[in-house]
Design an enzyme around this catalytic site. Structure first.
Site, PDB file in Angstrom:
ATOM      1  N   GLU A   1       0.886  -1.171   0.000  1.00  0.00           N
ATOM      2  CA  GLU A   1       0.000   0.000   0.000  1.00  0.00           C
ATOM      3  C   GLU A   1       0.916   1.210   0.000  1.00  0.00           C
ATOM      4  OE1 GLU A   1      -1.623   3.054   0.628  1.00  0.00           O
ATOM      5  OE2 GLU A   1      -2.370   2.539   2.631  1.00  0.00           O
TER       6      GLU A   1
ATOM      7  N   CYS B   1      -2.039   9.148   2.813  1.00  0.00           N
ATOM      8  CA  CYS B   1      -1.762   8.616   1.472  1.00  0.00           C
ATOM      9  C   CYS B   1      -2.877   8.971   0.490  1.00  0.00           C
ATOM     10  CB  CYS B   1      -1.549   7.113   1.528  1.00  0.00           C
ATOM     11  SG  CYS B   1      -2.923   6.194   2.252  1.00  0.00           S
TER      12      CYS B   1
END
Length: 523
Positions: free
Chosen positions: A244, A278
């Site tokens: 990720e 993110c």
């Protein structure tokens, strides 16, 4: 400094509160040998834990969720102290999100991982065919500092509910958040060794974990650059890795948008956790007809945001290295003609605080337009038509998430489906990871694999296919010796089953009146 003092300093490292600059804790600086001990402990715990029932696993996970909720304030204080974020942010994004996920996996893991029955086909009678999900073994998890508890506990509880044991390496800046994960699960009854925590630097203990020969899988959350290196290490050992990674998320605001909602929502998704998310909105694209109006509303909302860990809505940045990137990107934008509407300068006083900064007249060659900022800088750019906006949104090596704002939902869906990202929000932002049932992850250089949901749970499992024969036939048609004329019979079977000249109804009828029996009588 004496040799003993030097050794003591080497064996521990200090964590500094980013908001105050004061030391708040120290932890063991583990070496490769100590990492090996943690992996060995997890390996020893795996066989027993992998055989526990889902009922027992769920009981522990529900107890952990309950204990976390009952002690939310205390843990939020710990998380905020080492990360620099506000207590509210720690409660919402780390504690609440983790308690919710714990309950979700406790309720759904057995359903997601139960065996799946499939058809064996007409030509293979008397067979039961299915596949099952089995624990992989020992999972190495490397977690980041921006949402330190949620991104440590999240993958860990999914891996554990799937029957694995875990060795967790949190960021050295947010070590306590990783230890909390083990602490809460242990209090809930998780057996010793099922989760172990490695402390220390990324270059020593982190590297030792990544390169360890006795891991069965790696799970990494962090930058694309580091993720690439870890993925190569996993490939060398031929073990799976879920990544990720970074994002450069774009929000598209059309002329049909509710500008009030868009401005309020994007102010939050741009600057929550000081932009260190993110899936934070990194670039806002606004249709030219409503550009000026949106910029005015957005700037008003942003200007009113309070900065400060205690009474503020946005805390400090976590890492001084990240603050330098923000300052460098902003200076680059200034030199290339950008205008700063609000923010743009670090306030006086202690701590790594930086105000929400709105930027206009941004150009494609500016660093903040090409690179992931991971900080509180927000450029706003006008576009003329939807095709242009989509092209700008997709002109990135990243593809994690994005947003579309329009009151015309049909327009919103058309835009959302054309954006090349792992997730997208319509009239919303950063919501997909907040819903545990939705798989979360990126495309392009934003990652590989998924977190959360059915797919996330199955990441942590091996698939084993199984067949069971229950008929009374002693020898199959295709076993030796093959009977004369078997090839001709197979030709007829192929026509019956698959030729377009014979309808599905005829095929089914022939099958039901004993085709299989005829095949076996020929043997």
């Amino acid at each position: 400094m004496s040799e003993a003092a030097k050794l003591a300093e080497y064996r521990e490292y200090k964590v500094i509160d980013p908001a105050t600059g004061k030391e708040i804790a120290s932890y063991p600086l583990m070496d490769a040998g100590q990492v090996d001990e943690k992996v060995a402990s997890a390996r020893k715990a795996f066989p027993s834990w992998s055989q526990t029932s889902f009922k027992e696993r769920s009981k522990i996970m529900l107890e952990a969720s309950s204990y976390l909720a009952e002690n939310a304030g205390r843990y939020a204080d710990d998380i905020a102290a080492e990360n620099g974020k506000t207590r509210f942010d720690a409660l919402l994004a780390d504690v609440y999100a983790t308690a919710d996920l714990m309950k979700y996996v406790a309720k759904n893991a057995e359903k997601f991982l139960r065996p799946v029955r499939v058809s064996a086909g007409l030509a293979l009678p008397f067979r039961k065919a299915y596949f099952r999900y089995e624990p992989k073994g020992v999972i190495g998890i490397i977690s980041p500092w921006n949402y330190p508890f949620n991104l440590s506990a999240g993958p860990a509880v999914q891996a554990i509910m799937a029957g694995n044991s875990v060795v967790l390496k949190p960021s050295s800046q947010t070590t306590r958040s990783g230890i909390i994960t083990k602490e809460i699960l242990g209090r809930a009854g998780l057996p010793e060794g099922v989760i172990e925590v490695v402390t220390g630097s990324g270059s020593v203990s982190g590297q030792a974990l990544i390169e360890h020969d006795d891991l069965d899988m790696l799970y990494f959350t962090g930058s694309t650059q580091v993720g690439r290196e870890i993925y190569i290490k996993a490939a060398e050992r031929i073990i799976p890795a879920v990544m990720e990674l970074g994002g450069n998320d774009v929000a598209i605001v059309t002329k049909n948008a509710d500008l009030e909602r868009a401005a309020n929502c994007l102010a939050w998704s741009s600057f929550t956790n000081c932009g260190q998310t993110c899936i934070s909105t990194e670039l806002i694209l606004v249709q030219r007809e409503v550009y000026d109006k949106f910029v005015e509303k957005y700037t008003q909302v942003v200007s009113a945001i309070n900065l400060g860990k205690e009474a503020g809505e946005i805390g400090a940045m976590t890492m001084s290295s990240q603050l330098k990137i923000v300052e460098d990107q902003l200076e680059d934008a200034r030199q290339k003609g950008a205008r700063i509407l609000t923010g743009g300068k670090k306030p006086e006083g202690p701590g790594l605080f930086y105000p929400p900064t709105v930027i206009v007249d941004a150009k494609p060659d500016m660093k903040l337009m090409k690179e992931e900022t991971f900080g509180p800088l927000k450029p706003i750019v006008a576009f003329d038509n939807i095709d242009e906006a989509i092209e700008m949104a997709n002109d990135s090596e990243y593809g994690l998430s994005g947003s579309v704002f329009t009151k015309d939902l049909e327009e919103g869906r058309k835009i959302a489906y054309r954006i090349k990202t792992g997730s997208v929000n319509i009239n919303d932002s950063m919501m997909t990871p907040a819903i545990p049932a939705l798989p979360f992850g990126g495309v392009k250089k934003s990652g590989i694999g998924r977190n959360h949901g059915r797919q996330g749970m199955r990441n942590f499992s091996d698939i084993k296919s199984v067949t069971e024969y229950s008929g009374g036939v002693k020898r199959e048609l295709f076993w030796y010796p093959i009977p004369p004329g078997a090839d001709k019979l197979i030709e007829k079977v192929l026509v019956i089953l698959y030729s377009n000249k014979i309808s599905a109804k005829v095929s089914a009828a022939l099958s039901s009146i004993g085709l299989a029996g005829k095949l076996y009588r020929k043997m």
